[in-house]
Design an enzyme around this catalytic site. Structure first.
Site, mmCIF file in Angstrom:
data_model
loop_
_atom_site.group_PDB
_atom_site.id
_atom_site.type_symbol
_atom_site.label_atom_id
_atom_site.label_comp_id
_atom_site.label_asym_id
_atom_site.label_seq_id
_atom_site.Cartn_x
_atom_site.Cartn_y
_atom_site.Cartn_z
ATOM 1 N N SER A 110 0.809 -1.212 0.000
ATOM 2 C CA SER A 110 0.000 0.000 0.000
ATOM 3 C C SER A 110 0.848 1.270 0.000
ATOM 4 O O SER A 110 1.514 1.569 -0.991
ATOM 5 C CB SER A 110 -0.958 -0.041 1.201
ATOM 6 O OG SER A 110 -1.892 1.003 1.142
ATOM 7 N N ASP B 4 10.262 5.367 -10.126
ATOM 8 C CA ASP B 4 9.881 5.896 -11.432
ATOM 9 C C ASP B 4 10.631 7.176 -11.794
ATOM 10 O O ASP B 4 10.906 7.429 -12.973
ATOM 11 C CB ASP B 4 8.378 6.156 -11.472
ATOM 12 C CG ASP B 4 7.578 4.896 -11.770
ATOM 13 O OD1 ASP B 4 8.198 3.817 -11.860
ATOM 14 O OD2 ASP B 4 6.347 4.978 -11.905
ATOM 15 N N LYS C 97 -0.765 -4.181 -3.025
ATOM 16 C CA LYS C 97 -2.043 -3.661 -2.557
ATOM 17 C C LYS C 97 -2.188 -2.247 -3.100
ATOM 18 O O LYS C 97 -1.619 -1.306 -2.570
ATOM 19 C CB LYS C 97 -2.109 -3.683 -1.033
ATOM 20 C CG LYS C 97 -3.522 -3.523 -0.447
ATOM 21 C CD LYS C 97 -4.002 -2.098 -0.417
ATOM 22 C CE LYS C 97 -5.334 -1.964 0.304
ATOM 23 N NZ LYS C 97 -5.878 -0.591 0.242
#
Length: 517
Positions: free
Chosen positions: A284, A295, A309
């Site tokens: 999460s 990224d 999740k």
């Protein structure tokens, strides 16, 4: 009216999913069924029980993270991230009618007696709570109670056939979300974050300031076993590392549309090397932070593929204080990767970690395969990263089970190691404090002597743990390190404990290697 309101709200959630029949027709069907049962059933039935059962039944057909919470469950859920409460000190999930320990609260009552992540609590005060369809609030009421009271827990642990029992003394539960922060060498800072709560960002800023004052130039953020928490805590953390207007995460759903969170550019560590540590239990909010930094090529990710999740829940509040936490969107990293792993009727969602182990994924990177459609590119350097659920690290580290012999597991499971360290410090505290004025001095000079190991053996014998010399010799380096770390924690703080324990952690070792390249 109250009953109809609750049913209507629940029905709206159901219709939003099915989309096959009109709301009025579906709602009428549910109202007729509820009315027939309440008026004609052979025995009296509570309206609230019928309604709650209907709501829960609908949610069970959706996804693993859409849930219904009673008013008491709402209160308990909020407590776990916002304040103190009296209890046994664990974070847990209900998995297939069994209470699964996600992690014990650091230095809390459960951790002190030896309860660990992955334990399944099956009895409370000799009453079975597993496989008996007991409601979660009923289980919580058995675990919680006034400070100083006792509760006996029967626990099933992987690798141990028989139940093991713990006597836990309830206490006021501390809810700090950062377990430890300290320096590794002269210029590497280390921060271990247990969860993302209301105080996480400020805790992190405080730790960052302290580490900078000690000469930190690069930073390792440890998210291993971090099951997540508040989205705002994760985005706030990411903001500390990213440049202005860099996207942190975005959400997108059928009705919710697309919404993104961007960095404000006022973070406290926008320059300097960063490594993030993750494993299969990082979930999460942990995945939002690690995915954003990966990224943007801001951090190297080290460890094993995270949990996966990535579903966004929106609360639907009812007048009685109960809440539906309904999945309305999915989380996506800045490059467009969906964090959520697959789910559905044909997927054994709760067994995913075990399935990864059986497939060899936790041991061998070559066992992990991604379709070409799951390839993405990072936004600065254009490196290949992967979607399909969870965050795949840049540097894979296999699960290390060496030295963890069956004998060591029993010593740990029965609380022998922890209890031995307490007994040793109780007998030698003044001597230890006189001899070791600083942790550095202790770390360099303290060794595990025969007396300390004899305490372990005697406690193990008292619990009728069969001594196996070959297994004992194999696990001895690990055992001695654990014993030394526990003494350090008793004499100083949890920081000193982790600074010793971390030396065996292969993921942290790899992280140090990467950050010093």
């Amino acid at each position: 009216m109250k009953r109809k309101y609750v049913i209507a709200a629940a029905m709206a959630a159901c219709v939003a999913v099915s989309g096959q029949r009109g709301i009025e027709e579906q709602l009428q069907k549910l109202l007729i069924a509820e009315s027939a049962i309440s008026q004609l059933y052979v025995e009296p039935v509570s309206d609230s029980v019928l309604v709650e059962s209907a709501v829960k039944g609908m949610l069970e057909k959706l996804d693993p993270h859409s849930t219904y919470l009673t008013p008491k469950e709402v209160q308990d859920s909020n407590e776990s991230l916002n304040g103190n409460f009296d209890g046994i000190g664990i974070q847990f999930n209900m998995v297939q009618d069994t209470l699964y320990v996600v992690q014990p609260v650091v230095d809390g009552p459960s951790e002190k007696v030896g309860i660990i992540a992955g334990d399944r609590i099956v009895t409370v005060n000799d009453t079975s709570i597993a496989g008996v369809k007991m409601k979660e609030d009923a289980i919580k009421s058995r675990l919680r109670g006034p400070k100083g009271t006792h509760v006996k827990l029967g626990i099933l642990r992987h690798g141990i056939e028989e139940l093991i029992y713990f006597d836990v003394v309830r206490d006021k539960i501390p809810l700090n979300t950062i377990d430890a922060h300290y320096m590794i060498g002269s210029d590497i800072g280390y921060v271990k974050i247990a969860s993302f709560g209301a105080t996480t960002l400020q805790e992190f800023k405080d730790a960052l300031a302290e580490l900078k004052a000690k000469g930190m130039k690069s930073l390792i953020v440890d998210l291993q076993d971090n099951g997540g928490g508040y989205l705002t805590a994760a985005t706030g953390m990411a903001n500390e590392f990213l440049q202005r207007d860099q996207l942190i995460v975005y959400t997108e759903g059928r009705s919710a549309g697309r919404s993104g969170f961007k960095a404000s550019g006022d973070g406290g560590f926008k320059e300097g090397k960063v490594v993030v540590l993750i494993d299969e239990y990082s979930a999460s909010a942990s995945e939002i932070l690690s995915g954003a930094l990966q990224d943007w090529d801001r951090a190297a990710i080290v460890g094993r593929r995270s949990f996966g999740k990535g579903l966004v829940q929106r609360p639907v509040d009812f007048p009685d204080g109960s809440v539906i936490r309904l999945t309305v969107a999915k989380y996506f990293t800045p490059s467009g990767r969906c964090i959520q792993k697959p789910y559905g009727d044909d997927v054994k969602y709760s067994d995913d970690i075990v399935e990864r182990l059986h497939r060899g994924e936790l041991m061998n990177q070559d066992s992990i395969h991604f379709a070409d459609s799951l390839k993405y590119k990072t936004l600065v350097e254009g490196r290949t990263v992967y979607g399909g659920g969870g965050i795949m690290p840049d540097y894979f580290v296999p699960l290390d089970t060496t030295q963890i012999t069956p004998y060591y597991r029993l010593l740990s499971a029965r609380g022998v190691i922890l209890q031995s360290s307490i007994a040793y410090v109780d007998a030698h505290r003044k001597q230890l404090e006189r001899k070791f004025k600083t942790f550095r001095d202790y770390d360099e000079k303290f060794t595990i002597d025969k007396e300390y190991l004899d305490i372990v053996r005697k406690k193990a014998d008292a619990l009728k743990i069969e001594f196996k010399e070959d297994e004992y010799e194999e696990c001895l380096p690990l055992l001695e390190m654990q014993l030394k770390a526990l003494v350090a924690r008793n004499l100083w703080t949890i920081n000193e404990y982790y600074s010793i324990i971390g030396r065996r952690d292969p993921i942290l070792k790899k992280g140090i290697e990467v950050i010093t390249q």
